[in-house]
Design a protein around this motif. Sequence first.
Motif, short mmCIF file in Angstrom:
data_model
loop_
_atom_site.label_atom_id
_atom_site.label_comp_id
_atom_site.label_asym_id
_atom_site.label_seq_id
_atom_site.Cartn_x
_atom_site.Cartn_y
_atom_site.Cartn_z
N HIS A 181 8.12 -35.83 26.21
CA HIS A 181 8.75 -36.63 25.50
C HIS A 181 7.59 -37.81 25.11
N ALA A 182 6.67 -37.93 25.64
CA ALA A 182 5.76 -38.86 25.37
C ALA A 182 4.87 -38.33 24.27
N GLU A 183 4.50 -37.12 24.57
CA GLU A 183 3.67 -36.57 23.53
C GLU A 183 4.35 -36.09 22.36
N GLU A 184 5.58 -35.76 22.40
CA GLU A 184 6.49 -35.53 21.11
C GLU A 184 6.43 -36.87 20.44
N THR A 185 6.79 -37.84 21.11
CA THR A 185 7.06 -39.28 20.28
C THR A 185 5.54 -39.52 19.42
N LEU B 122 5.24 -37.06 16.58
CA LEU B 122 6.12 -37.28 15.59
C LEU B 122 5.72 -38.55 14.77
N GLU B 123 5.11 -39.58 15.30
CA GLU B 123 4.60 -40.84 14.72
C GLU B 123 3.46 -40.46 13.85
N ALA B 124 2.52 -39.69 14.67
CA ALA B 124 1.48 -39.50 13.92
C ALA B 124 1.49 -38.62 12.46
N VAL B 125 2.57 -37.47 12.70
CA VAL B 125 2.80 -36.88 11.49
C VAL B 125 3.31 -37.77 10.28
N ALA B 126 4.50 -38.72 10.94
CA ALA B 126 4.85 -39.52 9.78
C ALA B 126 3.95 -40.59 9.16
N ALA B 127 2.95 -41.00 10.10
CA ALA B 127 1.87 -41.96 9.53
C ALA B 127 1.09 -41.15 8.65
N SER B 128 0.63 -40.13 8.79
CA SER B 128 0.07 -39.20 8.11
C SER B 128 0.57 -38.96 6.74
N LEU C 131 -1.33 -46.00 10.97
CA LEU C 131 -2.14 -44.99 11.51
C LEU C 131 -2.86 -45.41 13.02
N GLN C 132 -3.19 -46.62 13.09
CA GLN C 132 -3.81 -46.92 14.06
C GLN C 132 -2.76 -46.95 15.43
N ILE C 133 -1.81 -47.62 15.00
CA ILE C 133 -0.74 -47.57 16.05
C ILE C 133 -0.33 -46.44 16.64
N ALA C 134 -0.03 -45.51 15.70
CA ALA C 134 0.22 -43.85 16.06
C ALA C 134 -1.03 -43.32 16.75
N ARG C 135 -2.03 -44.03 16.98
CA ARG C 135 -3.17 -43.59 17.50
C ARG C 135 -3.55 -42.19 16.96
N VAL C 136 -3.68 -42.27 15.82
CA VAL C 136 -4.04 -40.90 14.86
C VAL C 136 -5.64 -40.61 15.23
N PHE D 128 -8.53 -37.90 1.85
CA PHE D 128 -7.21 -37.21 1.57
C PHE D 128 -7.21 -36.02 2.53
N GLY D 129 -8.48 -35.17 2.36
CA GLY D 129 -8.30 -33.87 2.82
C GLY D 129 -8.22 -33.97 4.43
N ILE D 130 -8.77 -35.24 5.10
CA ILE D 130 -8.68 -35.31 6.33
C ILE D 130 -7.18 -35.49 6.61
N LEU D 131 -6.76 -36.46 5.85
CA LEU D 131 -5.49 -36.74 6.38
C LEU D 131 -4.38 -35.89 6.27
N GLU D 132 -4.38 -34.76 5.26
CA GLU D 132 -3.69 -33.67 5.08
C GLU D 132 -3.86 -32.60 6.25
N GLU D 133 -5.31 -32.64 6.57
CA GLU D 133 -5.71 -31.67 7.91
C GLU D 133 -4.99 -32.23 9.03
N MET D 134 -4.96 -33.53 9.28
CA MET D 134 -4.30 -34.05 10.51
C MET D 134 -2.94 -33.86 10.29
N GLN D 135 -2.30 -34.04 9.12
CA GLN D 135 -1.05 -33.92 9.41
C GLN D 135 -0.64 -32.54 9.83
N THR D 136 -1.27 -31.35 9.25
CA THR D 136 -1.11 -30.09 9.43
C THR D 136 -1.01 -29.78 11.11
N ASP D 137 -2.30 -30.29 11.49
CA ASP D 137 -2.59 -30.33 12.80
C ASP D 137 -1.85 -30.76 13.82
#
Length: 298
Positions: free
Chosen positions: A133-137, A140-146, A169-174, A220-229
């Motif tokens: 649940h901690a990892e999922e949260t 989920l937050e990282a995907v939304a922030a990205s 992005l920082q709060i989501a620990r991206v 933008f490429g980094i953000l898109e890559e992070m979202q996918t990952d």
Amino acid sequence: LDVGNVEQQQRWLTELRAAAGTSDTRAYLHRWYTFTISADDEELACFTIRYRSAKAVHEKLQCWCETGGKEKAAAIELAEATIAQLEASMDGNVAKMLELKEKRKATLDEVNSDHAALTEANEIRMKENKAFHAEETDLLEAVAASKQAIVVLGKQNSAAQVSAVVRRLQIARVPQLASKGLDNNSLEALKGFLQDAGRSMSFLQIPGMKSYAPQSGQIFGILEEMQTDFEKSLAATQNTEKKAVAEYEQLKAAKEDEIAAGKKAVTQLDSDLADFSEKHAQEAKELEDTKADRKSVV
């Protein structure tokens, strides 16, 4: 008896004396007859009649003694056989009860072991579920922030909007989550962007975003890559959790079945022990009575 036949008279007298030599006949004749041997023929004739009756009774008594002796021997033999059978059965009862007690202990140990394994599995599952649940949260937050960063930074926005995106992005620990998937150059570029963007008044004031289009494209490429990952990691984490839950449920069901079967076996073993204990007590009483009967016969 021919009273005139002296030889025959003497033979009967000899038989009487021989019979009188035995304890049974002597006791019988002493009880029922009193006779004084006389040479008088008439008295001898009377004696002969009495002797024949005494001899017949003696033969009956002798037959009874022989039959009674055989019956007594048979009774003793039967008692001894019964005693031997009871003692063997009681020894078997004791051995069976010891076997059942050992089996009961082993079964109870297995039940306790299954309980311990199930308790441990429950604890592990709780820890795994908490970590999931901690990892999922986080993911989920990282995907939304990205996603939000890609949308906001793709438009002309105020400094406040840009700053809000950066903070999310920082709060989501991206940066921390991205460090597992980004190479060093991309990670450093992301960190530099977040640091500079946090101090800029607007998206167009971010160094490189207006003058250096390649840098803008890189972010933008980094953000898109992070979202996918992040989305891939989220799906993998959820699948892992789903599999872990299924395995746990399977293990739980198996252990609960084993525990139930073990408890049922212990209950049956207790019942068998009670039956053998009762049988042993009954045979012990029967053995005591049989020994007493044998003693009375002897």
